[in-house]
Scaffold this active site. Structure first.
Site, mmCIF file in Angstrom:
data_model
loop_
_atom_site.group_PDB
_atom_site.id
_atom_site.type_symbol
_atom_site.label_atom_id
_atom_site.label_comp_id
_atom_site.label_asym_id
_atom_site.label_seq_id
_atom_site.Cartn_x
_atom_site.Cartn_y
_atom_site.Cartn_z
ATOM 1 C CB SER A 137 -60.424 4.020 -34.206
ATOM 2 O OG SER A 137 -60.882 4.994 -35.102
ATOM 3 C CG ASP A 194 -63.674 2.646 -47.755
ATOM 4 O OD1 ASP A 194 -64.367 3.695 -47.683
ATOM 5 O OD2 ASP A 194 -62.525 2.549 -47.271
ATOM 6 C CG ASP A 226 -62.462 6.024 -43.817
ATOM 7 O OD1 ASP A 226 -62.899 4.952 -43.326
ATOM 8 O OD2 ASP A 226 -61.256 6.378 -43.759
ATOM 9 C CG HIS A 249 -59.315 2.373 -45.571
ATOM 10 N ND1 HIS A 249 -58.205 2.699 -44.829
ATOM 11 C CD2 HIS A 249 -60.344 3.028 -44.981
ATOM 12 C CE1 HIS A 249 -58.540 3.478 -43.838
ATOM 13 N NE2 HIS A 249 -59.846 3.706 -43.901
ATOM 14 C CB CYS A 269 -61.865 0.770 -42.786
ATOM 15 S SG CYS A 269 -63.151 1.194 -43.989
#
Lengths: 615, 382
Positions: free
Chosen positions: A325, A349, A364, A374, A388
């Protein structure tokens, strides 16, 4: 006397006199022969023999230059020269090499393996040059040699400056070390510069700046006796000492970073975004570089080489990890710059992402905890702050591999940072072209999604991550990382990276604000490190998978062996308004960037910024 | 000289004290010879100090030997030649017996037995005594006979010479053997050995050179001759000594490097710098001038010796004096020749300069005999 003596004395005297005269003549002519011989040697051939006698006694001895010292930015010595007494042999003067070595082995307790190695080295040694057998003799050993000197022709104790690294393992992967010149190096170096020098930079700065550090050899004409012992110095040409190097490294920060990693395997790279100066560069585990200076024993070496923790491996430059990330801020910038998203763009999401016409669910990271994602809609800011994945799957899909490659390339991914250290690796920024060459396969859309969260083929080194962070902190401007600040007190100019210009400068603000909230907001993944911080910082956590997970397989930290746990990453910079330090941290198998890597970055920030404030 | 030829010398004749006899002659000291020897002694000690690596102890020891040797010389000078002549054959027999004893009771180093220890006496080399006894014996033998000697006397003389020579060569001590053979042969030559014998001997020598090389010489002796011909052949081995000594001599130049400043000598490149190779030290430090001075002193001593021989009365005296003087010259020539690379290396010291007590005492005893001969009362004063 039986027979009567009838001697003719007159005749006898005459014969005797003539014989005496003859003898005198012979004596005179032979003495003249001798005189002629001595005249011939001493007058006619004088030049030849006087040269010969000088060649006998006068020897030119190289005087090795003093190697340049290495200081940290505060003038603390990181590499120094210490006087050391070494045992040396001149093979031409040793009468019986085997017996001599045997005797030395007995007297000093040198290991048989080392004697064998010495014998192997011996044939390629320069004639009449002292070959070192043992370094750093103790007082007692010197005394033993002195007492037995008469039995050891050709053996000498010579004083020599030897490299010493006062901090041992702390700088193993930056300063590096010097070691005995080996056969391969012997052929590549300028031999005339290295007469009298036994050591050469092998790794790190010691190797990279060998030319600056070494200096120029000097000479002295010495008179030696028949056994090769120096009687006096006739003439002296001073060597030119090597140049002293001052580094950007701050030994306090280095120590903090090293201690913060502790027993973990990992790396920390901290640099000043304005100069590119590397403030700390650590890879653990490390090793005591002093072992290599006097010739590491094969036992010690195999222990280092065969260790599962790879202490000889410089993780900060050679370790190639998925950035995970931590790549998200850069990809966010790419999305804004290519206008595939705006600050307001939102993505649904549900906790997973699906490509059109594909049933595979790309989940995710929150899927393991809750099945809701999220929040129903996620924008770029939230995607960075909460990391995310769903948003980024979508972003990567929209960008496509070619644009990701183009953008990442500007930030130095997939290339060496050209830091002034040895053996740097260049990571991997995948492209269609690369995959076709590597696997002879076309690029699959799913692979783009993996890149979107810094997984898949993508690999970065910690120093590359530090450079990317520096580019973001400097809003497109950054200097290439380097350790060397000045040479003999003269500053080296910084080397800039090609500037990255975005269509809209405000894009920097969006991403930097999001990175601020990674630390300074209630939902930020690295929110815990903001506690009691007297300055503001920006950052991004990352958690890189070590083993691939099947689609619905649950990752359970408890059941996965330590070596297969995720790598923890963190990149960050501080202070937010005017970044003075950027940091990249990786903790192998550290599980979560937020818990394992980010606190290390905070300690490094504190060590650098708070100490600076106090001044 | 002519007047003297009429005089018949008779053993035991006691002439009147001639008015020309000086005090020195009365105490049997030949003043010119003594002065020359003293000069040589001083010169030798100065060089020895340098050659020994500046060790005063070595010089002290050598000085002590010289003191002893001058005493021996003075003592021998008091002997009446008649006495020596009478004892010559018995001394010879004794010497040969001692030489025969050496292989069984002798001591020595490096595989060579040269020394003999007899209870109550200091350790000594019988071969050294033979240096004087052999010429005495040959002179005794020939002086009893008509000269020039006939063939059978020559052969017997050769036997007298060969017996001790072979015994000493077998020790092995080639240097001393050569000196002893020379001292005996000189007596033969001075006695008027006919030229044809000499020619024959020379032809025989040339003819026997090959078998001598093959069977007569030991390996190390052959090596020494090869080294002389090609010292570079084995630079660090057998050639080392000769290369270093020739370098020392040559680098001395005309004026020399100065006392104690010879690099070859002081830095130990020169082997045996205080014994057989001391001339190289002298030549390096005092140059050709120093060599010429040494040769001049030697030449004067030889001339004085030959003059004493010329004036000596009686065949025994003449032959002995001539032989002692010429043997002294052989020392000089062989030593200086070998060190400068003219001759193969044999163990012959530079007389009265090289370190070594026994050779000094033997040499000085020889000069004692010369003095005895030179100061012997004559019937016609000179």
């Amino acid at each position: 006397m039986p027979e009567p003596i009838l001697k003719d004395n007159s005749l006898e005297s005459r014969i005797f006199a003539s014989r005496l005269l003859l003898a005198l003549f012979v004596v005179v002519s032979l003495l003249a022969t001798l005189l002629a011989r001595y005249y011939y040697l001493q007058v006619s051939q004088y030049e030849i023999y006087t040269t010969q006698s000088d060649r006998n006694r006068v020897h030119v001895q190289p005087v090795p230059p003093k190697r340049g010292l290495i200081y940290d930015r505060n003038g603390l010595l990181l590499a120094e020269n210490q006087p050391s007494y070494n045992l040396t042999l001149v093979k031409e003067r040793v009468v019986d090499m085997d017996a001599t070595l045997l005797l030395l082995q007995e007297l000093l307790g040198i290991q048989a393996a080392d004697i064998e190695k010495f014998k192997k080295r011996l044939p390629r040694h320069r004639p009449f040059k002292a070959a070192p057998l043992k370094f750093k003799l103790t007082e007692k050993e010197i005394a033993v040699i002195a007492v037995n000197r008469y039995r050891l022709p050709g053996v000498d104790v010579t004083a020599q400056l030897m490299r010493n690294y006062p901090f041992g393992e702390l700088y193993a992967h930056s300063v590096g070390y010097v070691g005995r010149i080996n056969e391969k190096e012997q052929q590549s170096i300028d031999q005339s510069r290295y007469v009298g020098t036994d050591h050469i930079g092998k790794l790190g700065l010691e190797k990279y700046y060998e030319d600056l550090l070494h200096g120029e050899v000097g000479y002295e004409h010495v008179e030696t006796n028949a056994r090769g012992r120096v009687q006096r110095v006739l003439e002296h040409f001073d060597p030119i000492p090597g140049q002293d190097l001052t580094l950007f490294i701050d030994s306090k920060v280095q120590r903090v970073a090293h201690d913060a990693l502790g027993e973990e395997r990992g790396a920390v790279v901290a640099m000043d975004p304005k100069t590119g100066g590397v403030i700390a560069i650590v890879s653990t585990p490390a090793y005591d570089t002093n072992l290599f200076v006097s010739g590491i024993s094969s036992k010690d070496y195999s222990r280092l080489r065969d260790s599962i923790d790879l202490p000889l491996f410089n993780r900060s430059l050679q370790g190639q990890y998925p950035p995970a990330s931590t790549i998200k801020p850069m990809l966010g910038l790419a999305g804004l710059d290519y206008a595939v998203i705006t600050d307001e763009s939102v993505v649904a999401d549900p906790g997973w992402y699906k490509l059109p016409n594909d049933d595979r669910k790309y989940r995710d990271w929150t899927w393991q905890k809750r099945r809701s994602g999220h929040s129903p809609w996620v924008n770029l800011h939230q995607a960075i702050v909460e990391s995310c994945d769903t948003f980024y799957f979508d972003l990567a899909y929209k960008l496509g591999v070619d644009r990701i490659y183009e953008f990442g390339d500007k930030f130095g991914l997939g290339q060496k940072t050209q830091v002034d250290l040895t053996d740097e690796r260049k990571g991997l920024l995948p492209s269609r072209e690369w995959k076709r060459q590597m696997y002879r396969l076309p690029w699959f859309p799913g692979e783009t999604l993996n890149i979107g969260i810094g997984q898949g083929y993508m690999l970065t080194t910690p120093i590359q991550l530090a450079l990317v962070t520096s580019m973001i902190a400097g809003r497109g401007k950054a200097m290439r990382p380097r350790l060397l600040k000045s040479v003999d007190g003269v500053d080296r100019p910084p080397v800039p990276m090609p500037e990255v210009k975005l269509a809209d400068e405000a894009s920097w603000d969006s991403v930097i604000a999001a990175m601020r909230d990674v630390v300074h907001s209630r939902k930020g993944t690295a929110r815990r490190i903001r506690l009691k911080a007297p300055y503001k910082m920006g950052g991004k956590t990352g958690t890189a998978q070590v083993v691939g997970m099947k689609q619905d397989e649950r990752y359970d930290a408890e059941t996965v062996t330590k070596r297969n746990r995720d790598h923890a990453l963190f990149i960050g910079f501080a202070p937010l308004e005017d970044p003075k330090i950027v940091v990249a941290v990786i903790v192998e198998n550290g599980m979560h960037g937020s818990s394992a890597a980010a606190p290390i970055a905070r300690k490094v920030f504190d060590a650098y910024l708070l100490a600076e404030q106090k001044k | 000289m002519e007047s003297k030829d009429f005089v018949r010398q008779m053993p035991g004749y006691v002439g009147s004290f001639s008015s020309g006899r000086t005090l020195w002659q009365r105490v049997h000291v030949d003043m010119p010879l003594l002065l020359l020897l003293l000069m040589l002694t001083v010169y030798g000690l100065v060089v020895l100090y340098s050659g020994s690596g500046q060790q005063m102890a070595t010089v002290h020891r050598q000085g002590t030997f010289f003191g002893l040797a001058y005493g021996v010389m003075f003592f021998v000078a008091q002997f009446r030649l008649q006495f020596l002549r009478r004892w010559a054959p018995w001394l010879f027999v004794l010497g040969v017996v001692l030489l025969l004893a050496v292989p069984y009771f002798g001591t020595g180093a490096k595989g060579a037995k040269r020394w003999l220890s007899i209870a109550g006496l200091p350790r000594f080399q019988p071969s050294e005594i033979m240096k004087l006894v052999v010429p005495m014996a040959v002179a005794w033998y020939l002086s009893e006979r008509v000269m020039p000697p006939r063939i059978q006397y020559v052969l017997i003389s050769l036997l007298l010479i060969l017996l001790p020579t072979v015994l000493i060569a077998m020790q092995p001590d080639l240097g001393t053997a050569i000196l002893i053979a020379a001292s005996g042969l000189f007596v033969l030559l001075l006695a008027g050995l006919p030229w044809r014998y000499m020619m024959a001997a020379f032809a025989l020598l040339v003819g026997s050179a090959w078998p001598l090389w093959e069977y007569g010489l030991r390996d190390y002796q052959r090596q020494r001759i090869l080294t002389l011909l090609d010292p570079e052949g084995d630079k660090l081995g057998s050639g080392w000594n000769i290369i270093q000594s020739v370098t020392a001599i040559g680098s001395g130049g005309f004026e020399g490097k100065g006392w104690l400043l010879g690099t070859q000598s002081q830095l130990d490149f020169l082997p045996e710098s205080h014994t057989d190779f001391i001339i190289a030290v002298l030549a390096e430090e005092f140059g050709l001038m120093g060599v010429m001075l040494l040769l001049a002193i030697y030449f004067c001593i030889i001339c004085r010796g030959l003059y004493i021989a010329y004036l000596a009365q009686g065949a025994f005296n003449r032959l002995l004096a001539g032989s002692i003087t010429l043997t002294f010259f052989v020392y000089i020539f062989v030593n200086m020749g070998m060190v400068s690379g003219l001759l193969p290396i044999v163990g012959v010291p530079l007389p009265l300069v090289s370190q070594g007590g026994t050779s000094i005492i033997t040499l000085m005893a020889g000069f004692g005999i010369l003095m005895a001969i030179s100061t012997e009362k004559r019937r016609i004063g000179h």
